[in-house]
Design a protein around this motif. Structure first.
Motif, short mmCIF file in Angstrom:
data_model
loop_
_atom_site.label_atom_id
_atom_site.label_comp_id
_atom_site.label_asym_id
_atom_site.label_seq_id
_atom_site.Cartn_x
_atom_site.Cartn_y
_atom_site.Cartn_z
N ASP A 1 0.82 -1.21 0.00
CA ASP A 1 0.00 0.00 0.00
C ASP A 1 0.86 1.26 0.00
OD1 ASP A 1 -2.22 -1.57 0.02
OD2 ASP A 1 -2.69 -1.28 2.13
N SER A 2 1.96 1.24 0.76
CA SER A 2 2.84 2.40 0.83
C SER A 2 3.46 2.70 -0.52
CB SER A 2 3.94 2.15 1.87
OG SER A 2 4.85 3.23 1.91
N SER A 3 3.83 1.65 -1.26
CA SER A 3 4.45 1.86 -2.57
C SER A 3 3.45 2.42 -3.57
CB SER A 3 5.03 0.55 -3.10
OG SER A 3 4.00 -0.38 -3.42
N LYS A 4 2.15 2.18 -3.32
CA LYS A 4 1.10 2.65 -4.22
C LYS A 4 0.55 4.01 -3.81
CE LYS A 4 -0.60 -1.96 -5.49
NZ LYS A 4 -1.77 -2.87 -5.44
N ALA A 5 1.05 4.56 -2.73
CA ALA A 5 0.49 5.81 -2.20
C ALA A 5 0.49 6.91 -3.25
CB ALA A 5 1.29 6.25 -0.98
N LEU A 6 -0.59 7.66 -3.27
CA LEU A 6 -0.68 8.76 -4.23
C LEU A 6 0.37 9.82 -3.95
CD1 LEU A 6 -4.55 9.25 -4.49
CD2 LEU A 6 -3.02 8.29 -6.21
N TYR A 7 0.60 10.12 -2.67
CA TYR A 7 1.66 11.05 -2.29
C TYR A 7 2.74 10.26 -1.57
CZ TYR A 7 4.33 14.82 -0.25
OH TYR A 7 5.36 15.64 0.12
N GLY A 8 3.95 10.29 -2.11
CA GLY A 8 5.05 9.58 -1.50
C GLY A 8 5.24 8.16 -2.00
N GLY A 9 4.42 7.71 -2.93
CA GLY A 9 4.57 6.37 -3.48
C GLY A 9 5.68 6.29 -4.52
N LYS A 10 5.87 5.10 -5.09
CA LYS A 10 6.98 4.88 -6.01
C LYS A 10 6.61 5.05 -7.48
CE LYS A 10 9.35 1.68 -2.86
NZ LYS A 10 9.90 0.30 -2.69
N SER A 11 5.32 5.04 -7.78
CA SER A 11 4.91 5.10 -9.18
C SER A 11 5.20 6.46 -9.80
CB SER A 11 3.41 4.81 -9.29
OG SER A 11 2.97 4.95 -10.63
N THR A 12 5.69 6.44 -11.04
CA THR A 12 5.96 7.67 -11.77
C THR A 12 5.01 7.85 -12.95
OG1 THR A 12 7.63 6.54 -13.11
CG2 THR A 12 8.39 7.68 -11.12
#
Length: 299
Positions: free
Chosen positions: A24-35
């Motif tokens: 869930d943390s990696s998918k976070a809208l703010y602070g996540g890993k997705s570019t």
């Protein structure tokens, strides 16, 4: 053996929970890993995770690029541009041409944020077909990922047709600035009748296919009830802490807007004072003959 098995069960559950939290943390809208570019599906998924997220307005490529770099996942090209960017007294005079031009600039300044373009006053009130024509311009010419329009039940036909046509819609309830000439600037949803009406509008917008609902100047208790009642995220502005997201007009929160701020605004900088000081410093150097100097000069 049963006791050992039972003893292992909570540990296994805890390990899964930790793994899920990391995902869930990696998918976070703010602070996540997705570019990649944020989509409306990401916002609904955040609601399911219980994640709160920020939204800011933007009206030009440079400001949009700053907010995109800061990780703001959603940028609204609001008709608030009328007040804080174009010099109008209200949002009512903003045209679709102006909205299209500035929305395109914001899109060009971003690579990740979902850009939502406002449908300005007079661009959708005639009905669903007019709304589709206007929204299509913002999607095709400006490149926005979604549009926003005011009204719940009164805008259902517009919302339904846009969604059916593949254009995501963010609804706007509570204080709707385009209706300032009839409702003024005051808190909406006070009293049982008005509260029921707003809740009904929010549910109708969701049923029509809206992916989010902005709640502006709404009592915190009512906004919390609306947020609990919907499967789609609520975006608060002067609607208390229990909305799924919060939005501010960037010139307000950056301290660029002159005069007294509304109660719901928190200023995170004083850019107006800094810009005045910088302009005065430049002027003094020019008048005093200390700019330009040798390092600023060509031969």
């Amino acid at each position: 053996m049963p006791q050992n098995s039972a003893a292992r069960t909570p540990a296994a559950g805890a390990e899964k929970s930790a793994a899920q939290q990391a995902t869930d943390s990696s998918k976070a809208l703010y602070g996540g890993k997705s570019t990649r570019r944020v989509t409306v599906r990401d916002l609904i998924a955040a609601k399911e995770r219980g994640e709160k997220w920020p939204m800011l307005t933007a009206y030009d490529a440079m400001t949009a690029s700053v907010f995109d770099e800061a990780g703001i996942p959603v940028l609204l090209v609001g008709d608030s541009m009328g007040n804080c960017h174009l010099g109008y007294d209200t949002t009512v005079p903003v045209t679709l041409d102006e909205m299209t031009m500035l929305s395109a600039a914001v899109v060009r300044g971003t690579s990740r944020a979902l850009v939502v373009g406002d449908l300005p006053f007079g661009s959708y009130q005639e009905g669903a077909v007019q709304a589709l024509r206007s929204a299509t311009r913002l999607v095709k010419e400006a490149g926005v990922g979604a549009v926003k329009l005011e009204g719940g039940e009164r805008s259902l036909a517009q919302t339904e047709l846009l969604v059916q046509s593949g254009i995501p819609v963010m609804s706007h309830l509570g204080l709707t600035p385009q209706s300032v000439n009839t409702m003024g600037y005051r808190v909406q949803g006070r009293g049982d009748e008005d509260a029921h009406r707003l809740l009904r509008d929010a549910k109708a917008a969701e049923a029509a296919g809206a992916f989010a609902v902005v709640l502006e100047l709404v009592p915190a208790e009512l906004a919390a009830e609306v947020s609990r009642s919907l499967h789609i995220p609520t975006v608060g502005i002067g609607a208390g802490p229990d909305c799924d997201a919060q939005v501010l007009v960037y010139t307000d929160m950056m301290g660029l807007t002159p005069g007294k701020m509304p109660r719901f605004v928190k200023q995170y900088a004083d850019l107006r004072a800094q810009m005045v000081s910088a302009a005065q410093g430049f002027a003094q150097d020019v008048v005093g003959g200390t700019f330009p100097q040798e390092e600023h000069t060509f031969h």
